[in-house]
Every structure is written in structure tokens, then in C-alpha cells.
Scaffold this active site. Structure first.
Site, PDB file in Angstrom:
ATOM      1  N   THR A 181       0.728  -0.723   0.029  1.00 54.82           N
ATOM      2  CA  THR A 181       0.349  -0.393  -0.462  1.00 54.82           C
ATOM      3  C   THR A 181       0.704   1.045   0.106  1.00 54.82           C
ATOM      4  O   THR A 181       1.490   1.809  -1.121  1.00 54.82           O
ATOM      5  CB  THR A 181      -0.757   0.281   1.466  1.00 54.82           C
ATOM      6  OG1 THR A 181       0.030  -0.578   2.928  1.00 54.82           O
ATOM      7  CG2 THR A 181      -1.795  -1.324   0.799  1.00 54.82           C
ATOM      8  N   THR A 196      -1.075  -2.657  10.505  1.00 53.87           N
ATOM      9  CA  THR A 196      -1.297  -3.025   9.069  1.00 53.87           C
ATOM     10  C   THR A 196       0.033  -3.460   8.502  1.00 53.87           C
ATOM     11  O   THR A 196       0.521  -3.057   7.647  1.00 53.87           O
ATOM     12  CB  THR A 196      -1.501  -2.119   8.134  1.00 53.87           C
ATOM     13  OG1 THR A 196      -2.631  -1.585   8.923  1.00 53.87           O
ATOM     14  CG2 THR A 196      -1.635  -2.195   7.015  1.00 53.87           C
TER      15      THR A 196
END
EC number: 2.3.1.35
Length: 435
Positions: free
Chosen positions: A179, A216
Site C-alpha cells: 500500500t 497493518t
């Protein structure tokens, strides 16, 4: 007082971002019997890679550890359910998408995650309805948005068509799970157990929302060693505790954290269980590669310019050692001082003091450790502040890697953790994340 304006001096610090391309693997040694691919499904814009599929040619014994966040994402719930149903046996596929976390998406999100599992089971393994699932799923990206299942479904089929085992295939798989990462994270190696050679490879993504107990942070390890399911579970728990649970970037814990470990036994040899003489050797190999991979996550922290190794010694308990290390790692004041190359060691002592661990100020010592492991710079010795050479302190902190040593003088327990600094770039990245 109205109408008066006060001006305060402001020292703007500008740091050079370190070159992180040096951490990208140029080649690798990958486990037998595993195929992988990374493709663009269209969830991300501009044709960016956003879906990874890992397939084992043989059924695997598998385990995973998950986030402790109360808002567990749909793929976390479904993968946990799959491992419970199968008892960690017969897993052959892993599907990871980036760009959409499928978190806080209600029952519809869970249904979507189950649909991915069913789609992969049927497309890869030819299994219809009714059997036990054999696919694990992971997602990362923006929270609160449903997956675009038409794109995910076509992406799964596209990934199957291009599966392979080359270094380029593994790199594509690593890129497709990223990401805000600035580089793909792949680690692989050969290792020997009782004279038998095996291979292990690991991928991970993560640059923000990284905190002990996972964040994450998505990752998986695959090995061609024959490992009993109980040993897979135990090895993963211990390896993660000394690697991914020992890192911090910003102190936030995500909804999607998952680290999985798959062993297909494709290289043969006797099965390794927790009582095997080879168990400890295997555990050390897995832990070592997990630490390398977790350190890459810290080095790629959002906006990070410093990689800091924090070693806490002399703690009354292991829990105290971890508590002190984690508190220092998560302190915004400490991390901004690291970015500013400011030897403000009072912030470090402050973090130690409020950590909740047993701390005797008169027994505590703190030092900066240069990256080249030359003589440490003592800041505090047995509670007494030292005459700190500010010039040398600044020189140590000017490097993109250094260490911090804390001796609590209260016992014989120790731990090591890894963290990074907070820069202006961290704020910019996270302020603009959805734009």
C-alpha cells in the site's frame, strides 16, 4: 493582550531520505512446490498490482496469527474460521488483495471473503461446494469500503494463468500486497536440518500502523520442509513474538494483521514435530528470516529516515523488558527527537518511567550505540547523568541506523525491538492517504 503577536524561533530540520532500494532482493532461493503471482485486478488505479495468489502443489500444514484489534476485518475472521475448521491441515492457496481492507464491512464483507475462498478452491483445486475450505484470505487498504468483487474475481482468474516459481514471480507477489510501502519485501534462504536442505521464503507488507501485536501488517512464510501442524503453530507463534511483535512504527494496531506459515513438505524427509531433534534448528531458521522481514518493515516505515535497535537489559521480568522497549518505541517525543538528530535523552527516561515496568531510577543506565558498534555514548549511569559529548551524540544520530541500550539493573531479563523515527513525511502520507 489582544492585538499582540508573539514570534518564536523555529528550527526547521531537513533530513535526507535514505536510499531504500538497497533492501530489494535481487535474487532468491525459493521453496519447492509453491507457485505465486501478482496481478492488477483493477481495485487500485492506473493498473497497479493489487492481488497476489500463492498456491502449493501439495496440501500444507498451516497456521496464522492475527490482529488483536476488536474490529477484526472480514478476511481475518474468515481465515481464522478456515484454520479452525481444517485444524490447519490441507491448506493449498492464499489470496491477498491490497487497496481495500474489507474491514468494518459487516456481514456483506464476510460473505465477500468467503466468496474469494470458494472461488480459489474451485478454480485452483477443482473443489465444489461441501468440502472443507483450503484457501486463506488477506486484505489491506482503506477501512470501511466493500470489495469490488467483480474485479477481485477476475483478478483471481488472471493470477492463476500466470503462476510461476521464479524470482520475478515472487517479486510480483510482494509488490501486489503493498500500500504505502516504498519497496517490496522478500526474504528467502536455504537451511539445513539433520543434513537435509530445505528452503523458506517470506513476503510482507507494512509501512504504517505497525505496533507490537501486529498492525497493518500482512505477511506469509512458505517452506518445503515437512513440518507437523502442531510444530507449524508453535514455531510461528515464537518466531512472530521475536520479530513482528518486536517492531513499531507509529503505535497504531490495524484491523487486518495476519502472518501465515505454510509447510508443504515437498523436499521430503521425516516430519518434524515439537519433539524432533531438528525442531529447535528449524525454529531458529524461521525466527531468523522473520526478523529479517520484520526489520524491512521498520526500515520502510512511512517517512522513516532512521532505523533504531532498542535493547533493554537487566529487567526484573521479560514482560518488563518488553514493556520498556515498546514504550520507548511508541513515544512520539522520542521518535521526533530521533528525526531531529537531537540527543534529548530526557524523553527516553520519561518513557521508561511511565512504561509501567518495575524501574529503579538509581539502577538505570542508558547509552546510544553507534551503527558500527564502536564505543557506546553513555547518557545515564546508575541514575547519574553523564557529561554528554553533544557533538558525538549528534554524529551518532546523524546516521540512518543506530542503537539505544537500556540497562534497568533490576534483574537478568532482556529483549530487543526495532523502531524508526517520525518525520514530516509521515504526517503528509497519512494526511493524504485517501486522496
Amino acid at each position: 493582550m489582544s492585538g499582540l503577536m508573539f514570534r518564536f524561533p523555529f528550527r526547521r530540520f531537513v533530513a535526507t531520505m535514505p536510499d531504500k532500494t538497497k533492501y530489494i532482493a535481487k535474487s532468491g532461493t525459493y521453496p519447492k512446490g509453491f507457485l505465486i503471482n501478482g496481478v492488477s485486478s483493477g481495485v487500485k488505479a492506473k493498473g497497479a498490482l493489487d492481488l497476489t495468489m500463492l498456491v502449493s502443489e501439495k496440501p500444507c500444514n498451516a497456521a496464522a496469527v492475527f490482529t488483536k484489534n476488536a474490529f477484526q476485518a472480514a478476511p481475518v475472521r474468515v481465515s481464522r474460521e478456515t484454520l479452525q475448521q481444517t485444524k490447519g491441515q490441507g491448506i493449498q492457496c492464499l489470496v491477498v488483495n491490497s487497496g481495500c481492507a474489507n474491514a468494518v464491512t459487516g456481514s456483506g464483507g464476510v460473505q465477500d471473503a468467503r466468496l474469494i475462498t470458494a472461488l480459489a478452491d474451485k478454480a485452483v483445486l477443482g473443489r465444489g461446494d461441501g468440502g472443507l475450505p483450503s484457501t486463506l484470505v488477506m486484505s489491506t487498504g482503506v477501512i470501511g469500503q466493500r470489495l469490488k468483487m467483480d474485479k477481485i474475481s477476475s483478478g483471481v482468474m488472471k493470477a492463476i494463468e500466470g503462476l510461476g516459481s521464479s524470482h520475478e514471480h515472487w517479486m510480483r507477489g510482494a509488490k501486489a500486497i503493498c500500500t504505502t510501502d516504498t519497496f517490496p519485501k522478500v526474504v528467502s534462504q536455504e537451511f539445513s536440518v539433520n543434513g537435509q536442505t530445505y528452503r523458506i521464503a517470506g513476503l510482507a507488507k507494512g509501512a504504517g500502523m505497525i505496533n507490537p501485536n501486529l498492525a497493518t501488517l500482512l505477511g506469509f512464510f512458505a517452506t518445503d520442509a515437512p513440518v507437523a501442524v502442531e510444530a507449524v503453530q508453535q514455531i510461528l507463534r515464537e518466531a512472530v513474538d521475536k520479530s513482528f511483535n518486536a517492531i513499531s512504527i507509529d503505535g497504531d494496531t490495524s484491523t487486518n494483521d495476519t502472518i501465515a506459515f505454510l509447510a508443504n513438505g515437498a523436499s521430503g524427509g521425516p516430519e518434524i514435530d515439537v519433539s524432533s531433534p531438528a525442531y529447535e534448528e528449524l525454529k531458529q531458521s524461521v525466527t531468523g528470516i522473520a526478523q529479517k522481514l520484520s526489520q524491512l518493515v521498520v526500515r520502510d516505515g512511512e517517512g522513516a529516515t532512521k532505523f533504531v535497535t532498542i535493547r533493554v537489559r537487566g529487567a526484573a521480568t521479560e514482560a518488563d523488558a518488553k514493556l520498556v522497549a515498546a514504550t520507548i518505541s511508541n513515544s512520539a517525543l522520542v521518535k521526533t527527537a530521533f528525526f531531529g538528530e537531537d540527543a534529548n535523552w530526557g524523553r527516553i527516561l520519561c518513557a521508561i518511567g511511565y512504561s509501567g515496568a518495575i524501574v529503579n531510577p538509581k539502577a538505570t543506565s542508558v547509552s546510544f550505540v553507534p551503527a558500527d558498534q564502536t564505543e557506546s555514548l553513555r547518557l545515564l549511569v546508575l541514575g547519574e547523568p553523564q557529561n554528554v559529548d553533544e557533538e558525538r551524540a549528534s554524529e551518532i544520530l546523524s546516521h540512518d541506523e543506530f542503537g539505544l541500550d537500556v540497562d534497568l539493573g533490576s534483574g537478568n531479563h532482556e529483549t530487543v525491538s526495532w523502531t524508526c523515527d517520525f518525520s514530516y513525511e509521515y504526517v503528509r502520507i497519512n494526511a493524504d492517504y485517501r486522496s
